[in-house]
Write a protein that holds these residues in place. Structure first.
Motif, short mmCIF file in Angstrom:
data_model
loop_
_atom_site.label_atom_id
_atom_site.label_comp_id
_atom_site.label_asym_id
_atom_site.label_seq_id
_atom_site.Cartn_x
_atom_site.Cartn_y
_atom_site.Cartn_z
N ARG A 209 30.13 62.61 28.19
CA ARG A 209 29.15 63.36 27.89
C ARG A 209 29.75 64.64 27.60
O ARG A 209 29.43 65.48 26.42
CB ARG A 209 27.98 63.63 28.90
N VAL A 210 30.67 65.16 28.31
CA VAL A 210 31.03 66.60 28.37
C VAL A 210 32.29 66.84 27.16
O VAL A 210 32.82 67.88 26.73
CB VAL A 210 31.48 67.29 29.40
N TYR A 211 33.01 65.48 27.05
CA TYR A 211 34.19 65.68 26.30
C TYR A 211 34.28 64.42 25.21
O TYR A 211 34.89 64.96 24.03
CB TYR A 211 35.48 65.30 27.31
N LEU A 212 34.17 63.13 25.31
CA LEU A 212 34.67 62.26 24.60
C LEU A 212 33.50 61.96 23.30
O LEU A 212 33.73 61.78 22.32
CB LEU A 212 34.90 61.05 25.19
N GLY A 213 32.25 62.13 23.84
CA GLY A 213 31.12 62.13 22.78
C GLY A 213 30.78 60.57 22.39
O GLY A 213 30.46 60.41 21.24
#
Length: 258
Positions: A248-252
């Motif tokens: 959620r916060v990085y890889l998408g």
């Protein structure tokens, strides 16, 4: 598992009213390759700067090889056995690849200024050994055939490998790699993966910051994830790269092969 070589407890760095790194705990064991990942601005380079000695922490403790080294400057950390590279290539452009590596290897020499002035037998032997070790380091990084080429004339990928060679020339026990695959094409990235594996096999522990997840998944034993200066996950790559919060916060995306 091998003994801890690096231990970080409650590490925090505040710039004015901005907390770049907040209360981070992490350990690195001898012989590991550990990755530090997270979005831009997560505090990864700030953490690296504290570990390498170029930035003192606001609070918290750093222990290397069992000794408290919190706030020690970079040259002292280098003497302890910690060496690093940087996001932006930092070679001496007007020196040859060999002389770049020799300049770093001088940190390991013992002959004093008097021996160098009078060119004693001991000095000449040490200089010959320095040349040999520097060439071996270049060969380790697939650059021995470029030894006499000015660093400025090397390709970008070669300059990145030269920077790693410079860091290795100081004979570190812990190597900090800050985005070593940045700007590399897939072929150069695969060569980097193979080099990191060789570095580990040689007995050097590696902690790296990297955005290329294929590189991370290929070489790392464990990962730590930072977001807004806070550690949000840690564990093996297969676990971390498929953690819903990390996605959620990085890889998408939903999953990453690891």
């Amino acid at each position: 598992m091998n003994a801890e070589i690096l231990s970080v407890t409650g590490l925090t760095r505040i710039f004015g009213g901005l907390t770049a790194v907040r209360d981070v705990n992490m350990t690195v064991h001898a012989g590991e390759v550990v990755g530090l990942i997270g979005p831009n601005g997560a505090g990864k380079t700030t953490l690296f700067n504290m570990l390498g000695g170029s930035l003192p922490p606001s609070s918290g403790r750093i222990r290397f090889d069992g000794a408290d080294c919190t706030g020690e400057p970079s040259h002292v950390m280098g003497q302890r056995g910690v060496s690093r590279t940087f996001q932006i290539t930092s070679v001496f452009p007007s020196l040859s690849a060999l002389d770049n590596v020799r300049s770093a290897a001088y940190r390991t020499t013992k002959a004093g200024w008097g021996a160098s002035v009078f060119r004693t037998a001991a000095y000449r032997r040490e200089e010959a050994d320095l040349h040999r070790r520097s060439m071996e380091t270049l060969a380790f990084c697939d650059l021995d055939h470029r030894a006499d080429i000015l660093a400025d004339a090397l390709s970008y990928g070669e300059q990145r490998r030269l920077e790693i060679a410079i860091a290795l020339a100081a004979q570190p026990r812990l190597l900090l790699l800050d985005e070593p695959a940045a700007g590399m094409n897939p072929e150069e990235g695969q060569r980097l993966v193979e080099m990191i594996r060789r570095i580990r096999a040689s007995g050097v522990t590696v902690l790296l910051v990297e955005h290329h997840m294929r590189v991370v998944a290929a070489v790392c034993d464990r990962l730590f994830v930072l977001d807004h200066g806070v550690k949000i996950a840690e564990g093996p790559p297969a676990q971390v790269l498929n953690d819903p919060e990390v996605i959620r916060v990085y890889l998408g995306r939903e999953t990453v092969d690891a």
